[in-house]
Design a protein around this motif. Sequence first.
Motif, mmCIF file in Angstrom:
data_model
loop_
_atom_site.group_PDB
_atom_site.id
_atom_site.type_symbol
_atom_site.label_atom_id
_atom_site.label_comp_id
_atom_site.label_asym_id
_atom_site.label_seq_id
_atom_site.Cartn_x
_atom_site.Cartn_y
_atom_site.Cartn_z
ATOM 1 N N ASN A 157 57.401 80.856 52.315
ATOM 2 C CA ASN A 157 58.597 81.655 52.061
ATOM 3 C C ASN A 157 58.784 82.551 53.286
ATOM 4 N N PRO A 158 59.922 82.573 53.957
ATOM 5 C CA PRO A 158 61.218 82.043 53.538
ATOM 6 C C PRO A 158 61.572 80.668 54.108
ATOM 7 N N THR A 159 60.638 79.938 54.714
ATOM 8 C CA THR A 159 61.058 78.711 55.410
ATOM 9 C C THR A 159 61.139 77.504 54.484
ATOM 10 N N GLY A 160 60.310 77.462 53.435
ATOM 11 C CA GLY A 160 60.279 76.309 52.524
ATOM 12 C C GLY A 160 59.351 75.195 52.987
ATOM 13 N N LEU A 161 58.780 75.335 54.187
ATOM 14 C CA LEU A 161 57.939 74.256 54.716
ATOM 15 C C LEU A 161 56.612 74.167 53.967
ATOM 16 N N VAL A 162 56.199 72.928 53.695
ATOM 17 C CA VAL A 162 54.899 72.684 53.062
ATOM 18 C C VAL A 162 53.854 72.566 54.167
ATOM 19 N N GLU A 163 52.752 73.266 54.008
ATOM 20 C CA GLU A 163 51.671 73.199 55.003
ATOM 21 C C GLU A 163 50.902 71.901 54.778
ATOM 22 N N PRO A 164 50.723 71.067 55.821
ATOM 23 C CA PRO A 164 49.981 69.824 55.593
ATOM 24 C C PRO A 164 48.525 70.117 55.199
ATOM 25 N N ALA A 165 47.937 69.202 54.413
ATOM 26 C CA ALA A 165 46.561 69.406 53.936
ATOM 27 C C ALA A 165 45.601 69.642 55.094
ATOM 28 N N GLU A 166 45.820 68.911 56.210
ATOM 29 C CA GLU A 166 44.841 69.049 57.304
ATOM 30 C C GLU A 166 44.874 70.441 57.929
ATOM 31 N N ARG A 167 46.023 71.143 57.800
ATOM 32 C CA ARG A 167 46.104 72.501 58.341
ATOM 33 C C ARG A 167 45.178 73.426 57.539
ATOM 34 N N VAL A 168 45.171 73.233 56.233
ATOM 35 C CA VAL A 168 44.324 74.069 55.373
ATOM 36 C C VAL A 168 42.849 73.744 55.624
ATOM 37 N N THR A 169 42.522 72.469 55.736
ATOM 38 C CA THR A 169 41.112 72.116 55.956
ATOM 39 C C THR A 169 40.644 72.578 57.339
ATOM 40 N N GLU A 170 41.535 72.476 58.339
ATOM 41 C CA GLU A 170 41.178 72.969 59.682
ATOM 42 C C GLU A 170 40.877 74.454 59.622
ATOM 43 N N LEU A 171 41.726 75.184 58.921
ATOM 44 C CA LEU A 171 41.531 76.630 58.828
ATOM 45 C C LEU A 171 40.203 76.931 58.118
ATOM 46 N N LEU A 172 39.916 76.177 57.077
ATOM 47 C CA LEU A 172 38.660 76.392 56.352
ATOM 48 C C LEU A 172 37.459 76.125 57.260
ATOM 49 N N ASP A 173 37.583 75.139 58.131
ATOM 50 C CA ASP A 173 36.482 74.841 59.055
ATOM 51 C C ASP A 173 36.287 75.967 60.060
#
Length: 351
Positions: A157-173
Amino acid sequence: MIPVRDDLRVLEGYHSPQVDVDVRLNTNESPLPPPDAFRDALAAELSRVEWHRYPDRAATRLREAIADWHGVDPSMVFAANGSNEVLQTILLAYAGAGRRVATFEPTYQMHAQIARVVGSEVVEGERNADFTLDPAEMRRVVADHDPHVTFLTSPNNPTGLVEPAERVTELLDLANGLVVADEAYAQFADWTALELLDEQRPLVVTRTFSKTWSMAGVRLGYAIGPTWFVDDLEKVVLPYHLDAMKQLAGCVALRFVDDMNDRVRLIVSERERLAAAMATLPIDVTPSGANFILFRPTTIAGREVWQHLLDRSILVRDCSGWPRLNDCLRVTVGTPGENDAFLTGLKEILE
Ligand code: PMP
C-alpha cells in the motif's frame, strides 16, 4: 500547554480526510457490508455476553477459529484492535529506543509512524521507479543498518504490488531481526507468506478483518508467527485489550468464509475490469494484487484529476503530494456501479 516529547514534535499523525460524497473510493474498505446472516448471528451472540465480566484475556475461541481457518496452531496467533494495533505491539516488543526499523518506500506510512512513536530509528530503503524492490537495495539496508524489524508489505500500500516469494526468502536469509510481512490485502493476491512460516524463522504475517471481511468498523486484526513471537507480544499488550464484542464478531465472521470468498472474487474481477479500462486512458497504471489501484495521469496533474473527480462527487485518495508518488492517485475498487461512475468521470476528465 505542556510540551510533548521532543521526538514527537515533528510528527504529524496519520490522517485520511473524509468528505461527504456519493462515491467513496479512498480508504480501501470493502464496498459491501457483511451478509445479513452475519449481523443476525452476531446480535444473537451479543445478547449472551456477560457484560459485568472482563473478556477472555487470551481470546481463546477467536484465536482457535483464526488458527483453524489458516491451518496453524492457536499458539501461533495473536489478535488485537485492527492490524495497526498488531503492528504497534510488534514494534513495542522488538523495536523501541535504540533499535532500528527498516521500511522500503513508498509503503504503508504507519510502519514508520508507529516505529517513531515508540522511539525507534527508521531506516528508509528506496524502491525502484516502478515501485518494485531491488534485492541489492535490500542487501544495502540490511548490511548498513542491521535492522531489528524489517517490513515488507504485500500487496504493498499504496502501490498494490505483490512482493514475489523470493524477495521475502532473500530478506529472511539476510536479516538478523524480525521480518514482518504486512498482508492486509493478501486475500486479493495469489501468494501469501503464510507458507513460509516456521518456528525457527523470524517471520510473522499480519492480517486484518477490515478489508475482505467487510468489518473495518469492528477494528480487528491479527498476526501469525512462531510461538515465541506470540509469547513476546503477550508481555507488551495491555490486559483485556480485546473486548468481548470484538472476539465474538471475529468468531462469527469466520462462519461466513464462503460469503467472504465470493466478495473477494467480485472485487478481484472488478479490479481487473477497472485496470483494463484504465489502461486505455492516458495514465500509468501500477499492476495491483490488492483491492485498490495506484495510477498516474500523464496529461493532467494528479491533483487536478483528483479535484475534477471530487467535483463529480467521487473521492479517491490523493497521493500526489506524498514523497516518491508525484501525481499519483489511488482508487479503491468499489461496487460495479461505483466503478462505472469512476471510469465515466475519469474518461470525461482525461479525454
Ligand atoms: N496494513 C496496511 C498495509 C494497510 O493498508 C492498513 C489499512 N490502511 C492496515 C495495515 C491497517 O488495517 P487495520 O484496519 O486492520 O488497522
